[in-house]
Structure formats: structure tokens, C-alpha cells
Design a protein around this motif. Structure first.
Motif, PDB file in Angstrom:
ATOM      1  N   GLN A 243      -6.125  11.468  -0.366  1.00  0.00           N
ATOM      2  CA  GLN A 243      -5.247  12.698  -0.079  1.00  0.00           C
ATOM      3  C   GLN A 243      -4.591  12.510   0.984  1.00  0.00           C
ATOM      4  N   GLN A 244      -4.806  11.462   1.796  1.00  0.00           N
ATOM      5  CA  GLN A 244      -4.209  11.449   3.022  1.00  0.00           C
ATOM      6  C   GLN A 244      -3.174  10.219   3.357  1.00  0.00           C
ATOM      7  N   ARG A 245      -2.210  10.523   4.462  1.00  0.00           N
ATOM      8  CA  ARG A 245      -1.265   9.454   4.706  1.00  0.00           C
ATOM      9  C   ARG A 245      -2.023   8.187   5.386  1.00  0.00           C
ATOM     10  N   GLY A 246      -1.290   7.132   4.518  1.00  0.00           N
ATOM     11  CA  GLY A 246      -1.867   5.746   5.266  1.00  0.00           C
ATOM     12  C   GLY A 246      -3.032   5.459   4.668  1.00  0.00           C
ATOM     13  N   ARG A 247      -3.706   6.083   4.079  1.00  0.00           N
ATOM     14  CA  ARG A 247      -5.051   5.700   3.351  1.00  0.00           C
ATOM     15  C   ARG A 247      -5.243   5.429   1.780  1.00  0.00           C
ATOM     16  N   GLY A 248      -5.917   4.950   1.263  1.00  0.00           N
ATOM     17  CA  GLY A 248      -6.236   4.979  -0.265  1.00  0.00           C
ATOM     18  C   GLY A 248      -5.011   4.756  -1.027  1.00  0.00           C
ATOM     19  N   GLU A 249      -5.197   5.620  -2.197  1.00  0.00           N
ATOM     20  CA  GLU A 249      -3.896   5.511  -3.229  1.00  0.00           C
ATOM     21  C   GLU A 249      -2.562   6.004  -2.564  1.00  0.00           C
TER      22      GLU A 249
ATOM     23  N   SER B 225      -1.466   5.363   0.114  1.00  0.00           N
ATOM     24  CA  SER B 225      -0.612   4.381   0.936  1.00  0.00           C
ATOM     25  C   SER B 225      -0.327   3.171  -0.073  1.00  0.00           C
ATOM     26  N   LEU B 226      -0.995   3.069  -1.047  1.00  0.00           N
ATOM     27  CA  LEU B 226      -0.264   2.233  -2.337  1.00  0.00           C
ATOM     28  C   LEU B 226       0.902   2.710  -3.062  1.00  0.00           C
ATOM     29  N   ILE B 227       1.045   3.854  -3.123  1.00  0.00           N
ATOM     30  CA  ILE B 227       2.135   4.296  -3.482  1.00  0.00           C
ATOM     31  C   ILE B 227       3.414   4.294  -2.842  1.00  0.00           C
ATOM     32  N   ALA B 228       3.088   4.723  -1.582  1.00  0.00           N
ATOM     33  CA  ALA B 228       4.123   4.572  -0.617  1.00  0.00           C
ATOM     34  C   ALA B 228       4.633   3.287  -0.316  1.00  0.00           C
ATOM     35  N   GLY B 229       3.552   2.416  -0.302  1.00  0.00           N
ATOM     36  CA  GLY B 229       3.886   0.847  -0.234  1.00  0.00           C
ATOM     37  C   GLY B 229       4.485   0.256  -1.354  1.00  0.00           C
ATOM     38  N   ILE B 230       4.444   0.841  -2.433  1.00  0.00           N
ATOM     39  CA  ILE B 230       5.389   0.491  -3.648  1.00  0.00           C
ATOM     40  C   ILE B 230       6.645   0.882  -3.522  1.00  0.00           C
ATOM     41  N   THR B 231       6.829   2.014  -3.088  1.00  0.00           N
ATOM     42  CA  THR B 231       7.951   2.800  -2.932  1.00  0.00           C
ATOM     43  C   THR B 231       9.021   1.923  -1.756  1.00  0.00           C
ATOM     44  N   ARG B 232       8.329   1.579  -0.786  1.00  0.00           N
ATOM     45  CA  ARG B 232       9.018   0.889   0.383  1.00  0.00           C
ATOM     46  C   ARG B 232       9.280  -0.602  -0.094  1.00  0.00           C
ATOM     47  N   GLN B 233       8.580  -0.991  -0.767  1.00  0.00           N
ATOM     48  CA  GLN B 233       8.511  -2.592  -1.316  1.00  0.00           C
ATOM     49  C   GLN B 233      10.196  -2.604  -2.293  1.00  0.00           C
ATOM     50  N   ILE B 234      10.348  -1.309  -3.302  1.00  0.00           N
ATOM     51  CA  ILE B 234      11.339  -1.445  -3.800  1.00  0.00           C
ATOM     52  C   ILE B 234      12.671  -1.022  -3.055  1.00  0.00           C
TER      53      ILE B 234
END
Length: 414
Positions: free
Chosen positions: A215-221, A223-232
Motif C-alpha cells: 500500500q506504499q509508494r516505492g514498495r511492493g506491488e 512500485s511494480l505497477i508504477a514501474g510498468i507505467t513508467r516503462q511504457i
């Protein structure tokens, strides 16, 4: 079998057992015990549908046990039986097979047109020039596969990006088919990303919205969803101020978390049949929140993130009060005026839409209550799972709302 199914859903297990025994003894007079078989069938009108299991016993995986509760919001029994009323017995073994069949892929148990899990279908043919690509992303929190839809009209010019988070047991392909979001992207020219929850992270492929670490920024899931967003954003041409996130059920709860954790990244959020960020901190509080709402452990994003919520008022999986709580959390501290209106979708579902406006009269929040609808994507296609085709088109309404909101070009982003 239909009558036994109905009684089982109501928690009237002794009566269901008698029905099964009577039916099977008539068919096989010498049979010593019943062995349910065949399709459970469609329940009568007015009966609660099979639920989507939103949480597994552990985010680390393990054997899954079905949890059920009925329209009177009786608590799910972690042992796998029906909690029902005090003193009620666990589910008899003779009914276990019937309950298991209710959760099998390919079943079509539902309520008043609600479409549940369907048999796997061949992917719909893509429009000429369009692509639906499988990719992956990894960081210190792990790795996740995802799919991205590139419409035929994408020519390299900046376009909006929609991130879609599926519900439990679903997949990117299933969710795309049910929501018709790719069809909308083809029509309006925007990218759509579908992160896929790994079964190794949750046996039912639920996003782990109920874990404090997720449930936290920069951690766990997150961070993965945000990472996917940034990769796109890196791999394609995306309008930075027009990135949105939405989801269904567990995915809706995860979308609420993304809006709260990354208000600088997502311009608006859509939550369909989900819960507020911080609604639970573990499995026990997750079931409590699903059943009766919660007191959120999160104060909000710190800055209002425009949010649109859809929730059926006959949802027996996630209590509709959770939709109200998503709204309350999203607009916490905002001074807004509201206006409510009522309408009816072409498919027959009535709804109440409440819009909250800022001081300049710009709509900031929308809450759609779908009267008579259960736990399913409104206006969705029967080609996907957990859809309510008779409702207003949630995908189209979300994109209409989203495209009314863009972040200022000079706003810092990370």
C-alpha cells in the motif's frame, strides 16, 4: 440441482443436503451417499450470485479455500464453510463438490444477467495495424508480466495511457475482453496497459491490496505497477499529464492505492467494485472491510486525485459502502458542492450518479450507484468474466471522465 444451489447460497445447508439426497436417491435408489454432478445452473431471480474470492489465505500463496457470504452480509468462514448463524454446522462433505463446482472456470452462475467466469475463448482478431503485446517489468520488489494495447491510430504522437488492473482469477486478455477497453482505445486512440498479477504472489491472482507492504509508494506491488507505467512512458510516446489507472474488485482497491501513493503520476483514478486505500492491513481485516466497510488506515493522497467510482448496490462480495468510502477518502479536505441525478442504461439497469464540483464548477469526482447490479464490470461484454452487460458503459464513462482531467505540464513528476 438448482434448488440445492439456491439453498446452499442461502446457508440453508441441511435443507440443501436433503434436496440432493432426495434427488439422487430417486435417480439411484441404491446409492449410499450423494455425489453432486452436472452444471449448477442459473439461480432464480433475487438470489445472491457466486462471489469473486478477493483474497487468498496468504499473499505468499498456498491452498485456496472458498469463502462465501449471502445477501444478508453474513461473515465468510475462514474454514471454508458457511458462517451463517450461530450454531450452524460446517458445509457437509457431500456438498463440498457442489460448492467446488460453483467456482470452476467455465461456470456461468449469475444473477439477473450477470455473466460470471466463461470458458476460455480465442482472442478477438485485432484491427489491421493494431498490436496487443506481451512484455515484462522487474525491480527490487520482483517482476510482473503485462500486456499493452497499441491502437492502429498510434503514429508516435503523444497519446493518453490507461492502466487497467484486473480482478481475482482474471488475466489481461480476459479483462480486456470483458471491459472492451481495447475497442475504446481503437476508437479514441490511447494506449492501454494490463499488468498481470502473478499466481506465485497470490494463488487467486488477486492484487494484494490488503497487505500493508503493498500500500506504499516505492514498495511492493505499487512500485511494480508504477514501474510498468513508467516503462511504457519510456517505450512509447505518452502525454505525461494524461495517465490514468482503473481496476475491478481487488484491482479497484489496487487502483485506489496507486492514486493515493502516486498522485504525481496518475491524473485520475477509476475504482469499480473496490475499496479505499488502507481499507485493510491483513486478511482478517480484508474480509471485515469487504463485508461491512472499514475505517481506512490511510488519510488520502495529500492532494485530491479526481476519482470515478462504480458500485452495484446488490454487490454481496464487496459491500457498496466501500464505494462511498473511496469517495470520502479521495475528496478528503476538499470544499465541494454535489449534484445527484438518476438515469437508466439502455440495457435496463437504473443508476444514481453523484458529481462533486470544485469552486470553479469543474467536476472532480463521480460516484455511480448501479441499482440491482452485483459484483461485475458495468456495461461489459459477456466475452469476459464478471461483467454486467445491462449496466451503463463503465469503460466509456471512465474515459470520458479521465479525459476531462490532465495534470499541468509544469507539475513535477517522478
Amino acid at each position: 440441482m438448482d434448488e440445492a444451489t439456491r439453498l446452499t447460497r442461502e446457508g440453508r445447508l441441511t435443507e440443501a443436503m436433503s434436496v440432493l439426497q432426495g434427488a439422487l436417491s430417486r435417480a439411484h435408489p441404491s446409492a449410499p451417499s450423494p455425489h453432486p454432478s452436472g452444471d449448477a445452473g442459473q439461480p432464480p431471480r433475487g438470489r445472491p450470485p457466486r462471489i469473486i474470492e478477493m483474497v487468498a489465505p496468504s499473499s505468499k500463496g498456498g491452498a485456496w479455500t472458498s469463502h462465501t457470504f449471502d445477501a444478508r452480509n453474513r461473515a465468510p468462514d475462514p474454514s471454508g464453510g458457511s458462517a451463517g448463524t450461530a450454531g450452524q454446522h460446517p458445509v457437509p462433505e457431500a456438498l463440498r463438490g457442489l460448492l467446488d463446482r460453483m467456482g470452476e472456470p467455465g461456470s456461468r452462475l449469475g444473477l439477473d444477467g450477470l455473466i460470471g467466469p466463461v470458458a476460455a475463448r480465442a482472442p478477438a482478431p485485432l484491427p489491421e495495424g493494431a498490436r496487443f503485446e506481451g512484455r515484462s517489468f522487474a525491480n527490487e520488489a520482483g517482476s510482473r508480466a503485462y500486456k499493452v494495447y497499441i491502437p492502429s491510430g498510434y503514429t508516435g504522437e503523444p497519446v493518453p495511457l490507461m492502466v487497467m488492473l484486473h480482478g481475482c482469477t482474471q488475466s489481461p486478455d480476459d479483462f480486456a475482453a470483458g471491459t472492451r477497453m481495447n475497442e475504446l482505445a481503437e476508437e479514441q486512440t490511447f494506449l492501454v496497459a494490463y499488468p498481470a498479477q502473478a499466481q506465485s504472489a497470490n494463488m487467486s491472482k488477486c492484487w494484494n491490496w490488503f497487505n500493508a507492504a503493498d500500500q506504499q509508494r516505492g514498495r511492493g506491488e505499487p512500485s511494480l505497477i508504477a514501474g510498468i507505467t513508467r516503462q511504457i512512458m519510456h517505450d512509447f510516446s505518452v502525454v505525461p499529464g494524461r495517465i490514468y489507472v482503473a481496476g475491478l474488485s481487488a484491482g479497484g482497491a489496487a487502483a485506489a492505492i496507486m492514486g493515493a501513493a502516486y498522485p504525481d503520476l496518475y491524473a485520475a483514478v477509476g475504482v469499480h467494485s473496490g475499496l479505499a486505500c488502507g481499507a485493510a492491513r491483513d486478511v482478517a481485516s480484508a474480509f471485515a472491510a469487504m463485508r461491512q466497510g472499514s475505517v481506512s488506515h490511510h488519510s488520502g493522497a495529500g492532494q485530491p486525485v479526481p476519482t470515478i467510482v462504480f458500485h452495484g448496490d446488490r454487490d454481496t462480495t464487496v459491500n457498496p459502502i466501500n464505494g462511498e468510502q473511496v469517495m470520502a477518502q479521495s475528496k478528503a479536505g476538499s470544499d465541494l458542492r454535489t449534484k445527484a441525478s438518476r438515469g437508466q442504461a439502455p440495457g435496463g439497469i437504473h443508476y444514481t450518479k453523484t458529481v462533486a464540483f470544485d469552486g470553479s464548477g469543474h467536476p472532480m469526482f463521480e460516484h455511480w450507484v448501479l441499482h440491482g447490479a452485483g459484483h461485475a464490470w458495468s456495461g461489459g461484454s459477456p466475452n469476459g468474466s464478471y461483467t454486467e452487460p445491462r449496466g451503463p458503459d463503465a469503460s466509456r464513462e471512465m474515459m470520458r471522465f479521465f479525459l476531462e482531467h490532465a495534470k499541468p505540464a509544469n507539475e513535477p513528476r517522478v
